[in-house]
Write a protein that holds these residues in place. Structure first.
Motif, PDB file in Angstrom:
ATOM      1  N   ASP A  27     -10.849   2.943  -3.261  1.00 32.78           N
ATOM      2  CA  ASP A  27     -11.386   1.579  -3.358  1.00 32.78           C
ATOM      3  C   ASP A  27     -10.421   0.577  -2.737  1.00 32.78           C
ATOM      4  OD1 ASP A  27     -13.598   2.567  -4.645  1.00 32.78           O
ATOM      5  OD2 ASP A  27     -12.934   2.010  -6.673  1.00 32.78           O
ATOM      6  N   ALA A  28      -9.114   0.775  -2.968  1.00 35.34           N
ATOM      7  CA  ALA A  28      -8.102  -0.140  -2.430  1.00 35.34           C
ATOM      8  C   ALA A  28      -8.005  -0.027  -0.907  1.00 35.34           C
ATOM      9  CB  ALA A  28      -6.744   0.141  -3.064  1.00 35.34           C
ATOM     10  N   VAL A  29      -8.165   1.188  -0.386  1.00 39.43           N
ATOM     11  CA  VAL A  29      -8.176   1.383   1.068  1.00 39.43           C
ATOM     12  C   VAL A  29      -9.375   0.654   1.662  1.00 39.43           C
ATOM     13  CG1 VAL A  29      -8.410   3.066   2.937  1.00 39.43           C
ATOM     14  CG2 VAL A  29      -6.942   3.589   0.973  1.00 39.43           C
ATOM     15  N   GLU A  30     -10.531   0.823   1.019  1.00 38.69           N
ATOM     16  CA  GLU A  30     -11.769   0.185   1.482  1.00 38.69           C
ATOM     17  C   GLU A  30     -11.640  -1.336   1.473  1.00 38.69           C
ATOM     18  OE1 GLU A  30     -15.599   0.387   3.029  1.00 38.69           O
ATOM     19  OE2 GLU A  30     -14.343   2.103   2.476  1.00 38.69           O
ATOM     20  N   ALA A  31     -10.936  -1.854   0.481  1.00 36.10           N
ATOM     21  CA  ALA A  31     -10.787  -3.309   0.345  1.00 36.10           C
ATOM     22  C   ALA A  31      -9.657  -3.863   1.210  1.00 36.10           C
ATOM     23  CB  ALA A  31     -10.528  -3.666  -1.126  1.00 36.10           C
ATOM     24  N   GLY A  32      -8.939  -2.976   1.923  1.00 30.10           N
ATOM     25  CA  GLY A  32      -7.833  -3.425   2.769  1.00 30.10           C
ATOM     26  C   GLY A  32      -6.564  -3.715   2.008  1.00 30.10           C
ATOM     27  N   GLU A  33      -6.495  -3.272   0.747  1.00 25.23           N
ATOM     28  CA  GLU A  33      -5.303  -3.511  -0.074  1.00 25.23           C
ATOM     29  C   GLU A  33      -4.214  -2.460   0.180  1.00 25.23           C
ATOM     30  OE1 GLU A  33      -6.837  -3.521  -4.017  1.00 25.23           O
ATOM     31  OE2 GLU A  33      -8.121  -5.276  -3.677  1.00 25.23           O
ATOM     32  N   ILE A  34      -4.607  -1.334   0.752  1.00 30.34           N
ATOM     33  CA  ILE A  34      -3.664  -0.299   1.167  1.00 30.34           C
ATOM     34  C   ILE A  34      -3.773  -0.170   2.680  1.00 30.34           C
ATOM     35  CG2 ILE A  34      -3.181   2.187   1.141  1.00 30.34           C
ATOM     36  CD1 ILE A  34      -3.910   2.263  -1.780  1.00 30.34           C
ATOM     37  N   ALA A  35      -2.629  -0.213   3.359  1.00 33.54           N
ATOM     38  CA  ALA A  35      -2.629  -0.154   4.832  1.00 33.54           C
ATOM     39  C   ALA A  35      -3.279   1.137   5.308  1.00 33.54           C
ATOM     40  CB  ALA A  35      -1.191  -0.244   5.348  1.00 33.54           C
ATOM     41  N   ASP A  36      -4.174   0.993   6.262  1.00 33.64           N
ATOM     42  CA  ASP A  36      -4.937   2.132   6.762  1.00 33.64           C
ATOM     43  C   ASP A  36      -4.030   3.218   7.335  1.00 33.64           C
ATOM     44  OD1 ASP A  36      -7.544   3.325   7.404  1.00 33.64           O
ATOM     45  OD2 ASP A  36      -6.932   3.030   9.476  1.00 33.64           O
ATOM     46  N   TYR A  37      -2.976   2.820   8.061  1.00 34.51           N
ATOM     47  CA  TYR A  37      -2.094   3.819   8.674  1.00 34.51           C
ATOM     48  C   TYR A  37      -1.300   4.585   7.615  1.00 34.51           C
ATOM     49  CZ  TYR A  37       1.612   0.254   8.164  1.00 34.51           C
ATOM     50  OH  TYR A  37       2.504  -0.665   7.660  1.00 34.51           O
ATOM     51  N   ARG A  38      -0.985   3.948   6.498  1.00 37.25           N
ATOM     52  CA  ARG A  38      -0.296   4.644   5.404  1.00 37.25           C
ATOM     53  C   ARG A  38      -1.227   5.684   4.783  1.00 37.25           C
ATOM     54  NH1 ARG A  38       4.779   4.752   3.175  1.00 37.25           N
ATOM     55  NH2 ARG A  38       4.048   4.189   1.100  1.00 37.25           N
ATOM     56  N   TYR A  39      -2.483   5.295   4.577  1.00 35.14           N
ATOM     57  CA  TYR A  39      -3.430   6.229   3.954  1.00 35.14           C
ATOM     58  C   TYR A  39      -3.725   7.407   4.888  1.00 35.14           C
ATOM     59  CZ  TYR A  39      -7.532   8.125   1.653  1.00 35.14           C
ATOM     60  OH  TYR A  39      -8.423   8.986   1.039  1.00 35.14           O
ATOM     61  N   LYS A  40      -3.861   7.146   6.187  1.00 35.11           N
ATOM     62  CA  LYS A  40      -4.108   8.232   7.141  1.00 35.11           C
ATOM     63  C   LYS A  40      -2.950   9.221   7.153  1.00 35.11           C
ATOM     64  CE  LYS A  40      -7.234   5.836  10.327  1.00 35.11           C
ATOM     65  NZ  LYS A  40      -7.381   5.219  11.670  1.00 35.11           N
ATOM     66  N   ASP A  41      -1.723   8.693   7.071  1.00 31.35           N
ATOM     67  CA  ASP A  41      -0.555   9.585   7.029  1.00 31.35           C
ATOM     68  C   ASP A  41      -0.548  10.398   5.744  1.00 31.35           C
ATOM     69  OD1 ASP A  41       0.208   8.629   9.459  1.00 31.35           O
ATOM     70  OD2 ASP A  41       1.801   7.330   8.716  1.00 31.35           O
ATOM     71  N   TYR A  42      -0.935   9.767   4.635  1.00 24.28           N
ATOM     72  CA  TYR A  42      -1.028  10.487   3.362  1.00 24.28           C
ATOM     73  C   TYR A  42      -1.989  11.674   3.485  1.00 24.28           C
ATOM     74  CZ  TYR A  42      -2.785  11.650  -1.284  1.00 24.28           C
ATOM     75  OH  TYR A  42      -3.205  12.340  -2.399  1.00 24.28           O
ATOM     76  N   LEU A  43      -3.167  11.445   4.045  1.00 27.72           N
ATOM     77  CA  LEU A  43      -4.150  12.526   4.206  1.00 27.72           C
ATOM     78  C   LEU A  43      -3.605  13.629   5.116  1.00 27.72           C
ATOM     79  CD1 LEU A  43      -7.540  10.600   4.590  1.00 27.72           C
ATOM     80  CD2 LEU A  43      -6.646  11.769   2.555  1.00 27.72           C
ATOM     81  N   SER A  44      -2.884  13.232   6.169  1.00 23.55           N
ATOM     82  CA  SER A  44      -2.294  14.210   7.083  1.00 23.55           C
ATOM     83  C   SER A  44      -1.251  15.065   6.361  1.00 23.55           C
ATOM     84  CB  SER A  44      -1.660  13.474   8.270  1.00 23.55           C
ATOM     85  OG  SER A  44      -0.951  14.372   9.091  1.00 23.55           O
ATOM     86  N   PHE A  45      -0.410  14.428   5.545  1.00 20.11           N
ATOM     87  CA  PHE A  45       0.609  15.166   4.794  1.00 20.11           C
ATOM     88  C   PHE A  45      -0.045  16.085   3.759  1.00 20.11           C
ATOM     89  CE2 PHE A  45       3.520  11.204   5.348  1.00 20.11           C
ATOM     90  CZ  PHE A  45       3.695  11.515   6.693  1.00 20.11           C
ATOM     91  N   LEU A  46      -1.112  15.590   3.116  1.00 16.75           N
ATOM     92  CA  LEU A  46      -1.818  16.376   2.104  1.00 16.75           C
ATOM     93  C   LEU A  46      -2.384  17.657   2.730  1.00 16.75           C
ATOM     94  CD1 LEU A  46      -2.809  16.376  -0.877  1.00 16.75           C
ATOM     95  CD2 LEU A  46      -4.904  15.274  -0.069  1.00 16.75           C
ATOM     96  N   GLU A  47      -2.969  17.521   3.899  1.00 20.85           N
ATOM     97  CA  GLU A  47      -3.522  18.691   4.594  1.00 20.85           C
ATOM     98  C   GLU A  47      -2.401  19.652   5.005  1.00 20.85           C
ATOM     99  OE1 GLU A  47      -6.121  21.395   6.071  1.00 20.85           O
ATOM    100  OE2 GLU A  47      -6.535  19.649   4.798  1.00 20.85           O
ATOM    101  N   GLU A  48      -1.297  19.100   5.427  1.00 23.95           N
ATOM    102  CA  GLU A  48      -0.149  19.933   5.822  1.00 23.95           C
ATOM    103  C   GLU A  48       0.354  20.759   4.641  1.00 23.95           C
ATOM    104  OE1 GLU A  48       4.353  19.230   7.568  1.00 23.95           O
ATOM    105  OE2 GLU A  48       2.798  17.773   8.072  1.00 23.95           O
ATOM    106  N   ILE A  49       0.427  20.150   3.481  1.00 22.56           N
ATOM    107  CA  ILE A  49       0.870  20.862   2.269  1.00 22.56           C
ATOM    108  C   ILE A  49      -0.107  21.971   1.918  1.00 22.56           C
ATOM    109  CG2 ILE A  49       1.236  20.624  -0.224  1.00 22.56           C
ATOM    110  CD1 ILE A  49       2.314  17.784   0.374  1.00 22.56           C
ATOM    111  N   LYS A  50      -1.403  21.679   2.014  1.00 22.99           N
ATOM    112  CA  LYS A  50      -2.416  22.701   1.716  1.00 22.99           C
ATOM    113  C   LYS A  50      -2.318  23.871   2.699  1.00 22.99           C
ATOM    114  CE  LYS A  50      -5.771  19.522  -0.368  1.00 22.99           C
ATOM    115  NZ  LYS A  50      -7.078  18.817  -0.191  1.00 22.99           N
TER     116      LYS A  50
END
Length: 293
Positions: free
Chosen positions: A264-287
């Motif tokens: 919800d915070a990403v959608e509202a622009g409260e979390i920087a999009d590039y930070r969230y994209k990196d988070y998803l990339s790291f999450l996939e790397e860990i998996k």
């Protein structure tokens, strides 16, 4: 029994500082039997008949330990990232921050070579600085050619063990030379072909600057996520850590779950999009790492 701190490790010798004097020591054989390796940063008990023939007898408890670089009891990390040459990388900075957060070390982001920044890139860098400061990170701007900016770094080093880290070629050794000119640390220019520098630091050593100790390290030679689980990853992002309790599901990975406060915070622009994209990339790397194991 004397007590001191290991300030350098080189070729099987440990250099222990105690009451302003440095003793060259070896580790007792029982350390090898117990598979214990003394590290730079360790507080130790030792005995020495002279300055070049001592033995480490025991280690005090550590409150943290890094594997690469091998150092212990680090209180803060000065993460040096250049504004230009090489270009500022939020992806690499976010990767470093995850590792620092996972080890309970206080990060300080230091943007070097600010004098090389062209006008067309200034606004972008300022936006990044504002973004990271809003997350609670200390962000400093430096240039070895601007004495007033070098002086702003000094107070952050006092009374602490700090590690200088960052990709090669960003000016870690140059910055340390500016902070303490008698160091004469080797520096290399950026390769125009590779767009990065060569590592110039060969071993870990604690250097006294002001009232603090600073490690100019060979760098984090491994930045994979072998020591960070998918469950722990979001805790290394302050903007997610503060919202996790508002998610509907405990253990939410903030990727596909419904009623996720982070999404919800990403959608509202409260979390920087590039930070969230990196988070998803790291999450996939860990998996993916888990699957390989």
């Amino acid at each position: 029994m004397p007590e001191g701190k290991i300030i350098k490790a080189l070729s099987g010798f440990y250099y222990v500082e105690s009451q302003g004097e440095v003793f060259q020591c070896r580790a007792r054989g029982n350390f090898r039997k117990k598979k214990i390796t003394p590290l730079v940063g360790d507080t130790v008990n030792f005995e020495a008949e002279n300055y070049s023939d001592g033995y480490i007898l025991g280690l005090k408890d550590r409150f943290n330990k890094l594997v690469r670089p091998p150092i212990s009891n680090v209180e803060q990390a000065i993460l040096v990232f250049s504004a230009m040459e090489p270009k500022f990388s939020t992806l690499l900075l976010n990767r470093f921050l995850v590792h620092i957060e996972a080890n309970d070390i206080e990060p300080i982001v230091c943007i070097s070579k600010i004098d090389l920044l062209k006008r067309e890139h200034q606004q972008e860098i300022n936006q990044f600085i504002n973004d990271y400061r809003k997350l609670g990170y200390t962000v400093l701007q430096t240039s070895i050619f601007m004495e007033e900016l070098i002086e702003e770094v000094r107070p952050w080093l006092d009374g602490k063990i700090s590690v200088f880290a960052g990709q090669s070629g960003v000016g870690k050794s140059s910055l340390l030379n500016a902070l303490k000119p008698d160091l004469n640390l080797e520096t290399n220019k950026i390769s125009s072909h590779l767009g990065r520098g060569k590592h110039t630091t060969r071993h870990v050593e604690l250097i006294k600057i002001g009232t603090g100790l600073v490690a100019d390290t060979p760098g984090f030679s491994s930045l994979d996520f072998t020591e960070v689980t998918s469950e722990q990853l979001s805790d290394c992002f302050p903007e997610m850590r503060s919202r996790a309790s508002q998610c509907k599901f405990r253990g939410c990975t903030h990727s596909t779950e419904p009623n996720c406060a982070v999404l919800d915070a990403v959608e509202a622009g409260e979390i920087a999009d590039y930070r969230y994209k990196d988070y998803l990339s790291f999450l996939e790397e860990i998996k993916q790492q888990k699957r390989r194991y």
